[in-house]
Design a protein around this motif. Structure first.
Motif, PDB file in Angstrom:
ATOM      1  N   ARG A 161       0.859  -1.261  -0.087  1.00 52.43           N
ATOM      2  CA  ARG A 161      -0.021   0.182  -0.073  1.00 52.43           C
ATOM      3  C   ARG A 161       0.668   0.939  -0.242  1.00 52.43           C
ATOM      4  NH1 ARG A 161      -4.101   1.594   5.222  1.00 52.43           N
ATOM      5  NH2 ARG A 161      -4.916   3.000   4.070  1.00 52.43           N
ATOM      6  N   ILE A 162       1.885   1.112   0.698  1.00 47.73           N
ATOM      7  CA  ILE A 162       2.760   2.534   1.288  1.00 47.73           C
ATOM      8  C   ILE A 162       3.119   2.880  -0.306  1.00 47.73           C
ATOM      9  CG2 ILE A 162       5.322   3.420   2.630  1.00 47.73           C
ATOM     10  CD1 ILE A 162       3.847   1.519   4.797  1.00 47.73           C
ATOM     11  N   ASN A 164       2.939   1.764  -3.131  1.00 50.29           N
ATOM     12  CA  ASN A 164       1.739   2.519  -4.293  1.00 50.29           C
ATOM     13  C   ASN A 164       0.889   3.527  -4.060  1.00 50.29           C
ATOM     14  OD1 ASN A 164       1.560  -0.081  -5.584  1.00 50.29           O
ATOM     15  ND2 ASN A 164      -0.493  -1.050  -4.498  1.00 50.29           N
ATOM     16  N   ASN A 165       2.163   4.662  -2.869  1.00 58.41           N
ATOM     17  CA  ASN A 165       1.497   5.949  -2.607  1.00 58.41           C
ATOM     18  C   ASN A 165       2.835   6.698  -2.677  1.00 58.41           C
ATOM     19  OD1 ASN A 165       0.208   7.793  -2.601  1.00 58.41           O
ATOM     20  ND2 ASN A 165      -0.893   7.369  -0.526  1.00 58.41           N
ATOM     21  N   LEU A 190       3.103  10.449  -0.844  1.00 64.41           N
ATOM     22  CA  LEU A 190       2.902  10.788   0.271  1.00 64.41           C
ATOM     23  C   LEU A 190       3.922  10.436   1.011  1.00 64.41           C
ATOM     24  CD1 LEU A 190       1.385  11.065   2.569  1.00 64.41           C
ATOM     25  CD2 LEU A 190       0.182   8.982   2.515  1.00 64.41           C
ATOM     26  N   GLN A 197      -4.159   6.281   8.871  1.00 66.61           N
ATOM     27  CA  GLN A 197      -4.187   4.653   7.425  1.00 66.61           C
ATOM     28  C   GLN A 197      -5.412   3.925   8.155  1.00 66.61           C
ATOM     29  OE1 GLN A 197      -0.482   3.188   7.368  1.00 66.61           O
ATOM     30  NE2 GLN A 197      -0.102   4.594   6.500  1.00 66.61           N
ATOM     31  N   GLN A 226      -9.000   5.858   7.735  1.00 68.84           N
ATOM     32  CA  GLN A 226      -8.989   5.667   5.543  1.00 68.84           C
ATOM     33  C   GLN A 226     -10.010   3.922   5.801  1.00 68.84           C
ATOM     34  OE1 GLN A 226      -5.802   4.830   3.435  1.00 68.84           O
ATOM     35  NE2 GLN A 226      -6.658   7.153   1.916  1.00 68.84           N
TER      36      GLN A 226
END
Length: 260
Positions: A18-19, A21-22, A25, A78, A81
């Motif tokens: 997840r991190i 893919n971002n 941020l 997180q 979200q």
């Protein structure tokens, strides 16, 4: 325990993907402490009594701990979200340990923090910060820093599960910016009014910051301070133990209960 390790490892992998893919941020969160070091070190350093280079050595441990305290904000956002988007509800339908999801999030945050500490320390060395203590003491300082980040992330996860809303978590997380300001992360506390100095020295950030400065050999332990700052390593460990003992079970229980 083996089931928790397996499930937690799966959630750790999910959080790291997840991190990854971002990246925007991730880059922002990793470069912000470096930006603050350059700004505070060269702007505030010229306004304080201590020389600029000495202030930057004083500042680096403070910014490390202030960044670690941001685990509250990232953990909160997180968790909120995932809750708001229904991801937590789907996870609860799976046959896995109830502690695996928050543990995976906290562990992934710890991995990212450890990796992000390296470029910050390199910039710190470039602006004049040095490790004056032994290698063992420096390793202990980094271990204590990561332990504090792990503890604050559990605080954030619980608050994120409690708010269940991304916007509310973002607004509440922004308020955590005040926590380092009420500590000795940026300036010494000996010049503060009595009541404000007491408040700052009982802030967990002050104990961890003083411990890092002492272990790195950047500044001595101040005299006449409150107990957590006068005994910074012990005070830091006590604060971390209290935060973990309180918020880790609360986060797991909150996740297991869902909306009930």
């Amino acid at each position: 325990m083996s089931a928790l390790a397996y499930d937690g490892g799966a959630m750790l992998g999910r959080q790291l993907r997840r991190i990854r893919n971002n990246p925007g941020l991730l880059i922002l969160t990793q470069t912000m402490p470096i930006t603050m070091l350059l700004f505070f070190g060269y702007v505030f350093g010229s306004a304080l009594a201590m020389p600029g280079g000495q202030y930057r050595s004083f500042l680096v441990p403070g910014l490390l701990v202030a960044t670690a305290a941001n685990g509250i904000m990232t953990g909160m956002f997180q968790a909120a979200q995932d809750t708001h988007r229904g991801v937590m509800d789907r996870f609860r339908t799976l046959p896995m340990s109830r502690a695996a999801v928050p543990l995976g999030q906290a562990s992934a945050d710890l991995v990212v923090t450890a990796a992000g500490t390296v470029p910050f320390l390199l910039v710190g060395l470039a602006v004049g910060w040095r490790i004056e203590g032994s290698a063992l003491e420096a390793a202990g300082a980094l271990g204590l820093l990561l332990l504090f980040r792990f503890a604050t992330t559990w605080v954030g996860i619980f608050l994120g599960l409690l708010t269940r809303n991304e916007e509310a978590a973002g607004q509440l997380g922004g308020a955590t910016f005040l926590l380092p300001l009420l500590s000795n992360a940026y300036i010494p506390t000996d010049g503060l009014p009595g009541w404000l100095r007491t408040l700052a020295e009982w802030n967990p950030i002050s104990a961890v910051t003083t411990a890092l400065r002492d272990l790195f050999g950047n500044a001595p332990v101040p005299e006449g301070a409150a107990w957590p700052v006068a005994h910074p390593v012990a005070g830091s460990l006590v604060w971390c133990a209290v935060l973990l003992a309180l918020f880790a079970p609360l986060a797991v229980r909150r996740y297991a209960r869902g909306e009930r």
